[in-house]
Design a protein around this motif. Structure first.
Motif, PDB file in Angstrom:
ATOM      1  N   TYR A   1      27.595  70.439 112.726  1.00  0.00           N
ATOM      2  CA  TYR A   1      27.588  69.431 111.510  1.00  0.00           C
ATOM      3  C   TYR A   1      28.899  69.176 111.192  1.00  0.00           C
ATOM      4  CZ  TYR A   1      22.613  70.459 111.982  1.00  0.00           C
ATOM      5  OH  TYR A   1      21.073  70.408 112.326  1.00  0.00           O
ATOM      6  N   THR A   2      29.883  70.154 111.113  1.00  0.00           N
ATOM      7  CA  THR A   2      31.202  69.815 110.239  1.00  0.00           C
ATOM      8  C   THR A   2      32.272  68.988 111.385  1.00  0.00           C
ATOM      9  OG1 THR A   2      31.971  71.923 110.945  1.00  0.00           O
ATOM     10  CG2 THR A   2      31.108  71.823 108.753  1.00  0.00           C
ATOM     11  N   LEU A   3      32.162  69.365 112.557  1.00  0.00           N
ATOM     12  CA  LEU A   3      33.462  68.976 113.421  1.00  0.00           C
ATOM     13  C   LEU A   3      32.399  67.821 114.244  1.00  0.00           C
ATOM     14  CD1 LEU A   3      35.254  72.169 114.562  1.00  0.00           C
ATOM     15  CD2 LEU A   3      35.742  70.453 112.944  1.00  0.00           C
ATOM     16  N   GLY A   4      31.371  67.754 114.413  1.00  0.00           N
ATOM     17  CA  GLY A   4      30.484  66.689 115.409  1.00  0.00           C
ATOM     18  C   GLY A   4      30.133  67.195 116.745  1.00  0.00           C
ATOM     19  N   ALA A   5      29.504  66.700 117.411  1.00  0.00           N
ATOM     20  CA  ALA A   5      29.162  67.045 118.699  1.00  0.00           C
ATOM     21  C   ALA A   5      30.039  66.807 119.808  1.00  0.00           C
ATOM     22  CB  ALA A   5      27.606  66.564 119.031  1.00  0.00           C
ATOM     23  N   GLU A   6      30.854  65.970 119.473  1.00  0.00           N
ATOM     24  CA  GLU A   6      31.896  65.437 120.745  1.00  0.00           C
ATOM     25  C   GLU A   6      32.834  66.714 120.989  1.00  0.00           C
ATOM     26  OE1 GLU A   6      31.462  63.738 117.567  1.00  0.00           O
ATOM     27  OE2 GLU A   6      29.689  62.415 118.493  1.00  0.00           O
ATOM     28  N   GLY A   7      33.174  67.562 120.072  1.00  0.00           N
ATOM     29  CA  GLY A   7      34.230  68.503 120.389  1.00  0.00           C
ATOM     30  C   GLY A   7      33.693  69.735 121.287  1.00  0.00           C
ATOM     31  N   SER A   8      34.881  70.304 122.079  1.00  0.00           N
ATOM     32  CA  SER A   8      34.579  71.293 122.935  1.00  0.00           C
ATOM     33  C   SER A   8      34.206  72.553 122.061  1.00  0.00           C
ATOM     34  CB  SER A   8      35.595  71.401 123.830  1.00  0.00           C
ATOM     35  OG  SER A   8      37.028  71.594 123.188  1.00  0.00           O
TER      36      SER A   8
ATOM     37  N   ASN B   1      32.125  73.089 119.679  1.00  0.00           N
ATOM     38  CA  ASN B   1      30.837  73.224 119.509  1.00  0.00           C
ATOM     39  C   ASN B   1      30.141  73.794 121.047  1.00  0.00           C
ATOM     40  OD1 ASN B   1      28.249  72.802 118.788  1.00  0.00           O
ATOM     41  ND2 ASN B   1      28.007  70.722 119.100  1.00  0.00           N
ATOM     42  N   LEU B   2      30.631  73.214 122.194  1.00  0.00           N
ATOM     43  CA  LEU B   2      29.944  73.648 123.309  1.00  0.00           C
ATOM     44  C   LEU B   2      30.526  75.091 123.454  1.00  0.00           C
ATOM     45  CD1 LEU B   2      28.717  72.974 125.899  1.00  0.00           C
ATOM     46  CD2 LEU B   2      30.850  72.401 126.949  1.00  0.00           C
ATOM     47  N   ILE B   3      31.491  75.524 123.054  1.00  0.00           N
ATOM     48  CA  ILE B   3      31.845  76.950 123.359  1.00  0.00           C
ATOM     49  C   ILE B   3      31.207  77.773 122.414  1.00  0.00           C
ATOM     50  CG2 ILE B   3      33.865  78.648 122.793  1.00  0.00           C
ATOM     51  CD1 ILE B   3      35.665  76.400 123.722  1.00  0.00           C
ATOM     52  N   ALA B   4      31.000  77.294 121.116  1.00  0.00           N
ATOM     53  CA  ALA B   4      29.986  78.282 120.370  1.00  0.00           C
ATOM     54  C   ALA B   4      28.877  78.274 120.909  1.00  0.00           C
ATOM     55  CB  ALA B   4      29.920  77.470 119.162  1.00  0.00           C
TER      56      ALA B   4
ATOM     57  N   ARG C   1      23.493  68.773 128.676  1.00  0.00           N
ATOM     58  CA  ARG C   1      23.427  67.286 128.361  1.00  0.00           C
ATOM     59  C   ARG C   1      24.964  67.287 127.347  1.00  0.00           C
ATOM     60  NH1 ARG C   1      17.813  66.340 125.782  1.00  0.00           N
ATOM     61  NH2 ARG C   1      16.783  65.942 127.469  1.00  0.00           N
ATOM     62  N   SER C   2      25.457  68.291 126.979  1.00  0.00           N
ATOM     63  CA  SER C   2      26.828  68.615 125.936  1.00  0.00           C
ATOM     64  C   SER C   2      27.661  68.645 127.233  1.00  0.00           C
ATOM     65  CB  SER C   2      26.767  69.991 125.311  1.00  0.00           C
ATOM     66  OG  SER C   2      25.991  69.791 124.381  1.00  0.00           O
ATOM     67  N   ALA C   3      27.540  69.366 128.105  1.00  0.00           N
ATOM     68  CA  ALA C   3      28.842  69.219 129.369  1.00  0.00           C
ATOM     69  C   ALA C   3      28.972  67.967 129.840  1.00  0.00           C
ATOM     70  CB  ALA C   3      28.406  70.299 130.369  1.00  0.00           C
ATOM     71  N   ALA C   4      27.883  67.088 129.875  1.00  0.00           N
ATOM     72  CA  ALA C   4      28.052  65.954 130.638  1.00  0.00           C
ATOM     73  C   ALA C   4      28.385  64.713 129.692  1.00  0.00           C
ATOM     74  CB  ALA C   4      26.687  65.462 131.402  1.00  0.00           C
ATOM     75  N   ARG C   5      28.622  65.284 128.555  1.00  0.00           N
ATOM     76  CA  ARG C   5      29.159  64.512 127.286  1.00  0.00           C
ATOM     77  C   ARG C   5      27.868  63.184 126.879  1.00  0.00           C
ATOM     78  NH1 ARG C   5      32.645  67.491 125.341  1.00  0.00           N
ATOM     79  NH2 ARG C   5      34.496  67.763 126.446  1.00  0.00           N
ATOM     80  N   LYS C   6      26.649  63.876 127.004  1.00  0.00           N
ATOM     81  CA  LYS C   6      25.723  62.734 126.664  1.00  0.00           C
ATOM     82  C   LYS C   6      25.178  63.161 125.491  1.00  0.00           C
ATOM     83  CE  LYS C   6      23.394  62.204 131.297  1.00  0.00           C
ATOM     84  NZ  LYS C   6      22.317  62.420 131.996  1.00  0.00           N
ATOM     85  N   GLU C   7      24.852  62.113 124.382  1.00  0.00           N
ATOM     86  CA  GLU C   7      24.504  62.487 123.383  1.00  0.00           C
ATOM     87  C   GLU C   7      23.022  63.650 123.001  1.00  0.00           C
ATOM     88  OE1 GLU C   7      22.958  60.196 119.030  1.00  0.00           O
ATOM     89  OE2 GLU C   7      23.689  59.090 120.851  1.00  0.00           O
TER      90      GLU C   7
END
Length: 132
Positions: A23-30, A32-35, A107-113
């Motif tokens: 919610y703060t940095l957006g879903a595009e950042g890595s 978020n995926l690491i967390a 989906r996050s790893a494939a950079r899909k929304e």
């Protein structure tokens, strides 16, 4: 009960951290995926591995040997069946929930929304629906 509560609450802080980063940095950042990967790892170990290895094993296998035959033939046998049925159902639900969690990671790893499934009051009310 306390051990089950402890096992289930292990992954919650990491899920909240993942939501905060999203919610703060957006879903595009890595980040978020690491967390979210950290949350998934702790979820898998605590709910998929530790729950059956510790809690279900102790209630399923250790409890019958810990009581006398007189106690077992009384109310303990009914409690044993009920408790183990509920714990196994809870574990099955956790295994099922692992599927949607893995799909979000894919989906996050494939950079899909990854859509946030939030229902607003307008979405829920009949007056808020638009006719096509």
């Amino acid at each position: 009960g306390v051990l089950t509560f402890f096992i289930f609450n292990q992954s919650n802080p990491l899920l909240h951290l993942s939501k905060l980063v999203n919610y703060t940095l957006g879903a595009e950042g890595s980040l978020n995926l690491i967390a979210f990967l950290a949350f998934t790892a702790v979820y898998f170990v605590s709910r998929i591995v530790l729950l059956p290895a510790v809690v279900i094993r102790s209630t399923l296998l250790d409890l019958p040997g810990a009581v006398t035959p007189e106690e077992w033939s009384g109310a303990v046998v009914y409690t044993w069946y009920t408790t183990n049925a509920l714990l196994l159902a809870l574990w099955a639900l956790n295994v099922w929930w692992l599927g949607p969690i893995v799909r979000v990671i894919a989906r996050s790893a494939a950079r899909k929304e990854v859509k946030d499934d939030v229902i607003t009051v307008e979405d829920a009310s009949p007056a808020g629906k638009k006719e096509s």
